[in-house]
Write a protein that holds these residues in place. Structure first.
Motif, PDB file in Angstrom:
ATOM      1  N   LYS A 248      -0.224   2.839   4.631  1.00 39.10           N
ATOM      2  CA  LYS A 248      -1.241   2.953   3.581  1.00 39.10           C
ATOM      3  C   LYS A 248      -0.746   3.810   2.429  1.00 39.10           C
ATOM      4  CE  LYS A 248      -5.192   2.102   6.588  1.00 39.10           C
ATOM      5  NZ  LYS A 248      -6.378   2.690   7.292  1.00 39.10           N
ATOM      6  N   ARG A 249       0.054   4.836   2.744  1.00 34.10           N
ATOM      7  CA  ARG A 249       0.626   5.669   1.681  1.00 34.10           C
ATOM      8  C   ARG A 249       1.592   4.869   0.820  1.00 34.10           C
ATOM      9  NH1 ARG A 249       3.329  10.874   3.836  1.00 34.10           N
ATOM     10  NH2 ARG A 249       3.492  11.262   1.586  1.00 34.10           N
ATOM     11  N   VAL A 250       2.370   3.984   1.464  1.00 38.59           N
ATOM     12  CA  VAL A 250       3.278   3.117   0.697  1.00 38.59           C
ATOM     13  C   VAL A 250       2.470   2.205  -0.225  1.00 38.59           C
ATOM     14  CG1 VAL A 250       5.023   1.312   0.816  1.00 38.59           C
ATOM     15  CG2 VAL A 250       5.011   3.112   2.533  1.00 38.59           C
ATOM     16  N   MET A 251       1.408   1.635   0.319  1.00 35.03           N
ATOM     17  CA  MET A 251       0.584   0.680  -0.427  1.00 35.03           C
ATOM     18  C   MET A 251      -0.148   1.329  -1.596  1.00 35.03           C
ATOM     19  SD  MET A 251      -0.653  -1.304   3.010  1.00 35.03           S
ATOM     20  CE  MET A 251      -2.114  -2.055   2.345  1.00 35.03           C
ATOM     21  N   ASN A 252      -0.263   2.649  -1.569  1.00 36.82           N
ATOM     22  CA  ASN A 252      -0.920   3.379  -2.659  1.00 36.82           C
ATOM     23  C   ASN A 252       0.076   4.122  -3.543  1.00 36.82           C
ATOM     24  OD1 ASN A 252      -3.589   2.659  -1.919  1.00 36.82           O
ATOM     25  ND2 ASN A 252      -3.558   4.209  -0.289  1.00 36.82           N
TER      26      ASN A 252
ATOM     27  N   PRO B  66       3.932   4.012  -6.028  1.00 36.81           N
ATOM     28  CA  PRO B  66       4.682   3.120  -6.932  1.00 36.81           C
ATOM     29  C   PRO B  66       5.621   2.157  -6.189  1.00 36.81           C
ATOM     30  CG  PRO B  66       4.766   5.397  -7.688  1.00 36.81           C
ATOM     31  CD  PRO B  66       4.179   5.426  -6.328  1.00 36.81           C
ATOM     32  N   LEU B  67       5.848   2.412  -4.900  1.00 34.83           N
ATOM     33  CA  LEU B  67       6.746   1.561  -4.108  1.00 34.83           C
ATOM     34  C   LEU B  67       6.047   0.309  -3.584  1.00 34.83           C
ATOM     35  CD1 LEU B  67       8.378   4.380  -1.944  1.00 34.83           C
ATOM     36  CD2 LEU B  67       9.401   3.260  -3.927  1.00 34.83           C
ATOM     37  N   ARG B  68       4.726   0.195  -3.797  1.00 39.14           N
ATOM     38  CA  ARG B  68       3.950  -0.840  -3.110  1.00 39.14           C
ATOM     39  C   ARG B  68       4.434  -2.259  -3.392  1.00 39.14           C
ATOM     40  NH1 ARG B  68       0.880   1.522  -6.943  1.00 39.14           N
ATOM     41  NH2 ARG B  68       0.039   0.271  -8.651  1.00 39.14           N
ATOM     42  N   LYS B  69       4.836  -2.541  -4.620  1.00 36.45           N
ATOM     43  CA  LYS B  69       5.242  -3.918  -4.934  1.00 36.45           C
ATOM     44  C   LYS B  69       6.623  -4.256  -4.377  1.00 36.45           C
ATOM     45  CE  LYS B  69       2.286  -4.578  -8.949  1.00 36.45           C
ATOM     46  NZ  LYS B  69       2.196  -4.934 -10.387  1.00 36.45           N
ATOM     47  N   ALA B  70       7.348  -3.211  -3.942  1.00 34.03           N
ATOM     48  CA  ALA B  70       8.662  -3.444  -3.326  1.00 34.03           C
ATOM     49  C   ALA B  70       8.534  -3.540  -1.807  1.00 34.03           C
ATOM     50  CB  ALA B  70       9.613  -2.307  -3.702  1.00 34.03           C
ATOM     51  N   TYR B  71       7.336  -3.349  -1.293  1.00 34.59           N
ATOM     52  CA  TYR B  71       7.037  -3.268   0.142  1.00 34.59           C
ATOM     53  C   TYR B  71       7.505  -4.510   0.902  1.00 34.59           C
ATOM     54  CZ  TYR B  71       3.748  -3.106   4.209  1.00 34.59           C
ATOM     55  OH  TYR B  71       3.169  -3.109   5.447  1.00 34.59           O
ATOM     56  N   VAL B  72       8.381  -4.311   1.896  1.00 32.56           N
ATOM     57  CA  VAL B  72       8.766  -5.368   2.827  1.00 32.56           C
ATOM     58  C   VAL B  72       8.951  -4.726   4.202  1.00 32.56           C
ATOM     59  CG1 VAL B  72      10.420  -7.150   3.466  1.00 32.56           C
ATOM     60  CG2 VAL B  72       9.944  -6.732   1.057  1.00 32.56           C
ATOM     61  N   GLN B  73       8.033  -5.012   5.122  1.00 35.43           N
ATOM     62  CA  GLN B  73       8.196  -4.522   6.488  1.00 35.43           C
ATOM     63  C   GLN B  73       9.028  -5.534   7.264  1.00 35.43           C
ATOM     64  OE1 GLN B  73       4.597  -3.507   8.532  1.00 35.43           O
ATOM     65  NE2 GLN B  73       5.659  -2.401  10.144  1.00 35.43           N
TER      66      GLN B  73
ATOM     67  N   SER C 205      12.053 -11.256  10.993  1.00 34.10           N
ATOM     68  CA  SER C 205      10.881 -11.561  10.172  1.00 34.10           C
ATOM     69  C   SER C 205      10.679 -10.525   9.078  1.00 34.10           C
ATOM     70  CB  SER C 205       9.626 -11.635  11.049  1.00 34.10           C
ATOM     71  OG  SER C 205       9.303 -10.345  11.563  1.00 34.10           O
ATOM     72  N   HIS C 206       9.910 -10.915   8.057  1.00 37.70           N
ATOM     73  CA  HIS C 206       9.540 -10.029   6.952  1.00 37.70           C
ATOM     74  C   HIS C 206       8.044 -10.124   6.680  1.00 37.70           C
ATOM     75  CE1 HIS C 206      13.821 -10.193   5.010  1.00 37.70           C
ATOM     76  NE2 HIS C 206      13.694  -9.135   5.790  1.00 37.70           N
ATOM     77  N   LEU C 207       7.412  -9.000   6.388  1.00 38.35           N
ATOM     78  CA  LEU C 207       6.041  -8.983   5.886  1.00 38.35           C
ATOM     79  C   LEU C 207       6.088  -8.450   4.470  1.00 38.35           C
ATOM     80  CD1 LEU C 207       2.962  -9.319   6.581  1.00 38.35           C
ATOM     81  CD2 LEU C 207       2.947  -6.847   6.955  1.00 38.35           C
ATOM     82  N   HIS C 208       5.679  -9.273   3.515  1.00 37.22           N
ATOM     83  CA  HIS C 208       5.744  -8.907   2.106  1.00 37.22           C
ATOM     84  C   HIS C 208       4.447  -8.238   1.639  1.00 37.22           C
ATOM     85  CE1 HIS C 208       9.534 -11.095   1.255  1.00 37.22           C
ATOM     86  NE2 HIS C 208       9.117 -11.843   2.271  1.00 37.22           N
ATOM     87  N   TYR C 209       4.543  -7.588   0.483  1.00 40.17           N
ATOM     88  CA  TYR C 209       3.411  -6.845  -0.075  1.00 40.17           C
ATOM     89  C   TYR C 209       2.171  -7.718  -0.227  1.00 40.17           C
ATOM     90  CZ  TYR C 209       0.572  -4.511  -3.635  1.00 40.17           C
ATOM     91  OH  TYR C 209      -0.474  -3.959  -4.328  1.00 40.17           O
TER      92      TYR C 209
END
Length: 476
Positions: free
Chosen positions: A272-276, A278-285, A297-301
């Motif tokens: 949740k901290r990532v999603m809030n 500036p890194l959120r749009k780069a988020y890939v789990q 596998s990848h989970l995108h923003y």
């Protein structure tokens, strides 16, 4: 790929003040490859003991140009772990630095080992000079990656060119990478994620790799991204927590398109901290295994809000199925050209009819998103690095003060998991927790040393007298 780029003036590696073009990388690697060929025949096992650096990339490419098999060794491994890797993997040549060579010269090796100093290209022969190591890897294997570093029953994953390139292509397609990527390497290149998802991906794309240096501090991390115009990087949860310092780093992150994270459980608070941030749009789990070359596998923003706790969808060139009688939760199986050739020197394989049994338990929803529930085996993942309980137990039991030991993983907010040990002391033994940790440190890398040691009177046993393994709900 190296031959195709041997005349390219495009930047291949940035390592502080050192910058290598693809032409310079090829020329330097070719020079060392010639040295390797003078010392060994083709298909020999060549180990690399170097930190993340331009030298590491050069040595890696040199071994491949010499038509040999690369054996990366974790740079901070203990002398005992290094020796075991060299002997178990039948290494005939080791590329390292002068300082490391001096340390290794004191080791008594069962077979002949030629040490090549990457700085001077001078060679030194140590060990039993009359006994030559004969590798047993299949002819298509290019790299053998370690997963545990165990001194008794190690797992050494054999990967071919096809394995790694196929996985790299899946990663490139999923993340929308181009040849203009500038990839920041923070994690060790010796492990699967750094090896395939960063080094091999970069070579496939003709992209640029930048080596991160210095302490993992938010100020330095974001300054590096800004200075080198980084577009992508990969971290483990513990690093993710460090760089989420709550400040506005929007300007430093302008070029960053992809921030991959995984290698262990990531708590919802951190996500949740990532999603809030500036890194959120780069988020890939990400989710993966060394045995699958790295990524599965990848989970995108765009999906992380609707598919919370998922690790995303499988890469386009990978098949995933769940082995479950109720068609819900079960062991995760993976199939594709990315699946390893097997474990070195092991006849028992987790692969059946092309399907790799991952040892992970999970399920897939109706939209094809994968969820991980836990691990089937005793693997403990500390900051993205694998620790096998049996290896740590064996070291503990070697202490005269220890009668029995049981090691298991406990969830940790910063590192995903930490190893914890329950120990039964020998009769009349007198040793403190800190002393026993120090004993382990002499034979184990720091991340494998138990973070906590509990002294107990006895360990629970199964019906047949074996020590009962703790289940996760026993200690959470």
């Amino acid at each position: 790929m190296l031959y195709l780029r041997q005349h390219s003036e495009k930047t291949a590696v940035i390592d502080n003040e050192i910058t290598l073009t693809y032409k310079e990388l090829f020329d330097k690697a070719s020079l060392i490859a010639k040295k390797i060929k003078l010392q060994a025949s083709v298909r020999q096992h060549v180990a690399i003991l170097l930190p993340n650096s331009a030298n590491y990339v050069v040595a890696y490419c040199a071994a491949l140009l010499a038509d040999c098999v690369v054996i990366p060794i974790y740079y901070n491994a203990t002398p005992q772990e290094i020796k075991h890797c060299i002997e178990f993997c039948d290494v005939s040549i080791l590329i390292t630095t002068d300082a490391d060579a001096k340390e290794l010269c004191s080791q008594e090796l069962r077979h002949r080992l030629t040490i090549i100093n990457i700085n001077t290209l001078e060679s030194t022969v140590i060990g039993n000079k009359s006994l030559i190591a004969y590798p047993a890897s299949p002819s298509d294997v290019s790299v053998i990656l370690g997963t545990s570093g165990s001194t008794n029953s190690p797992k050494r994953v054999m990967l071919s060119d096809e394995n790694m390139i196929e996985n790299a292509l899946g990663i490139i397609q999923s993340l929308g990478y181009t040849e203009n990527e500038r990839i920041l390497v923070v994690l060790p290149l010796t492990f699967a994620s750094g090896n395939t998802s960063q080094l091999i991906v970069s070579l496939v794309l003709s992209a640029t790799i930048c080596i991160y240096h210095g302490a993992l501090h938010p100020k330095l991390f974001y300054a590096t991204i800004k200075k080198y115009r980084i577009t992508s990087t990969t971290v483990v949860p513990s690093i993710l927590k460090i760089i989420l310092d709550g400040r506005d780093h929007t300007k430093e992150c302008e070029t960053l398109k992809t921030l991959c994270f995984g290698g262990g459980p990531t708590d919802n608070t951190t996500i949740k901290r990532v999603m809030n941030s500036p890194l959120r749009k780069a988020y890939v789990q990400m989710y993966g295994q060394t045995e699958a070359s790295t990524r599965i596998s990848h989970l995108h923003y765009n999906d992380c809000f609707e598919k919370e706790n998922s690790v995303g969808k499988q890469l386009y060139n990978i098949c995933v199925r769940i082995d479950a009688t109720d068609n819900e939760v079960g062991e995760i199986y993976v199939k594709g050209k990315n699946v390893m050739r097997g474990y070195y020197k092991e006849t028992v394989s987790p692969i059946t009819n092309g399907w790799l049994a991952t040892g992970d338990i999970g399920y897939m929803d109706s939209d094809g998103y994968l969820y991980i529930c836990g691990r089937k085996k005793n693997l403990i993942i500390v900051s993205g690095m694998n620790v096998y309980a049996e290896e740590v137990e064996n070291i503990l039991r070697q202490s005269p003060a220890v009668s029995e030991a049981l090691v298991y993983g406990v969830c940790d907010e910063n590192r995903g998991e930490i190893p914890v040990a329950d120990v039964v002391l020998a009769t009349d033994a007198n040793i403190t927790e800190q002393e026993l940790k120090a004993y382990c440190s002499a034979s184990l890398s720091e991340y494998k040393v138990p973070a906590q040691i509990n002294f107990v009177k006895a360990l629970e046993r199964t019906y047949n007298g074996k020590i009962a393994r703790k289940r996760r709900n026993d200690y959470e």
